[in-house]
Design an enzyme around this catalytic site. Structure first.
Site, PDB file in Angstrom:
ATOM      1  N   GLN A 301      15.379 -28.824  -1.304  1.00  0.00           N
ATOM      2  CA  GLN A 301      15.248 -29.221   0.194  1.00  0.00           C
ATOM      3  C   GLN A 301      16.392 -29.277   0.770  1.00  0.00           C
ATOM      4  OE1 GLN A 301      11.996 -29.174   1.196  1.00  0.00           O
ATOM      5  NE2 GLN A 301      11.100 -28.867  -1.055  1.00  0.00           N
ATOM      6  N   HIS A 322      13.405 -21.008  -7.696  1.00  0.00           N
ATOM      7  CA  HIS A 322      12.985 -21.378  -6.410  1.00  0.00           C
ATOM      8  C   HIS A 322      14.689 -21.901  -5.681  1.00  0.00           C
ATOM      9  CE1 HIS A 322      10.480 -23.245  -3.023  1.00  0.00           C
ATOM     10  NE2 HIS A 322       9.793 -22.613  -3.719  1.00  0.00           N
TER      11      HIS A 322
END
EC number: 6.5.1.4
Length: 353
Positions: A301, A322
């Site tokens: 994030q 990711h």
């Protein structure tokens, strides 16, 4: 006309984050993109309702021209227009994550021409997405330190598979973004275990919290923080009302000197309360066993806001697929470079322009 950026949705972990990051960055930079192989690495490839909602939300906010915006589509072409602040409301139509839709469009609204409010209806507590609690308690306090004025309110809880939840975010344009450095988390100040129950027996939450509490007195002795802090964790069992179930979420929030982290798991049919608690305990213990400041999911994030600031650094125990995929996408749109340096205890991630 700006050069069209070609993206392969099958690269790296091959999930929806590639699309979400591309939409955010396309809106912010004005660069169009086309993507093939959308979500090729997933059991059901192509656009699901959540991803389609993100595409259409981005389209509305910047008046984009788009091709391929339909359920199941594995190809998309997106040509953005100017970002427009204002009042927006989107409905996913399933238990798909409200938070992932919000995280797609909010970065663009940091650069809008005025204040905005975005309301999204769908799921708020999903297994494969940041929860509303994570956004409010973990992500947004860090954004505030970067100069971003954004506040999310949970309107109604929504769990898989029924959905029915809603969240809204009020965001102001940012005058400038500051970098953020998170090398050490510092001392643990407070821990809070919380079980949320919606149309689920109260004893389920009690068992989850009791199991989570019991984990840490017997934890490995080389993890100093565990015995010192977890027996004193605050324990809350919250029974929700208003027809937002059935659903169950268990979280452990760890507040340290430099940041807050939150680890969560979700009850599903056929999985015991104890198994749910064990999952949270495993993730929290793995985080505390490393001196790294940032957990694996928070690291994902932070990539986009740090890239937009043009500077910053953090430590993380593991550089996930990711994370690395997100870095590749960001570097296609922005004139920044990330480094991911292996250390004795994990990785040091830096960004510079």
């Amino acid at each position: 006309m700006a050069r069209i950026i070609a993206l392969d949705g099958a690269q790296g972990e091959g999930g929806g984050q590639i699309l979400r990051s591309a939409l955010s960055l396309s809106m912010i930079t004005g660069q169009p993109f086309e993507m093939s192989g959308i979500r090729a690495g997933r059991a059901k490839p192509g656009l699901l309702r959540q991803h389609l909602t993100a595409v259409r939300a981005a389209t509305e906010i910047c008046g984009a021209q788009v091709n391929g915006d339909e359920l199941g589509s594995q190809q998309l072409r997106f040509t953005p227009g100017p970002i427009r602040g204002g009042e927006y409301r989107f409905a996913i139509g399933s238990a798909g994550s409200c938070m992932l839709v919000l995280q797609t469009v909010l970065p663009a609204l940091w650069f809008a021409d005025g204040s905005s409010r975005v309301e999204v209806h769908g799921g708020t507590h999903n297994q494969a997405a940041p929860s509303a609690d994570f956004i409010c308690r973990v992500w947004e306090p860090l954004l505030a330190r970067m100069g971003i004025s954004q506040r999310t309110t949970l309107i109604k809880h929504g769990f898989y598979p029924a959905g029915g939840g809603a969240a809204a975010t009020v965001v102001e344009p940012a005058t400038s973004l500051r970098g953020l450095t998170l090398i050490s988390r510092g001392e643990t100040l407070r821990t809070t275990a919380e079980a949320l129950l919606a149309a689920v027996p109260y004893h389920v939450g009690e068992r989850e919290v009791a199991t989570l509490e019991a984990h840490f007195p017997q934890a490995e002795k080389n993890v100093v923080a565990l015995e010192a802090h977890f027996p004193q964790a605050e324990k809350n069992v919250v029974a929700l009302e208003g027809g937002c179930g059935p659903g169950n979420a268990l979280s452990l929030m760890i507040q340290s000197e430099q940041l807050t982290e939150l680890f969560a798991a979700f009850g599903v049919k056929g999985t015991s309360a104890e198994a749910v608690a064990n999952q949270v305990a495993h993730e929290a213990r793995r985080y505390l066993a490393s001196p790294a400041a940032v957990g694996e999911h928070l690291a994902d994030q932070l990539i986009l806001p740090l890239a937009l600031a043009g500077e910053g650094a953090f430590t993380v125990a593991r550089a996930s697929a990711h994370l690395l995929t997100n870095i590749v996408v960001v570097e296609r749109f922005l004139p920044v470079r990330f480094s991911c340096e292996a250390t004795e205890s994990g990785y040091l991630v830096r960004v510079s322009d």
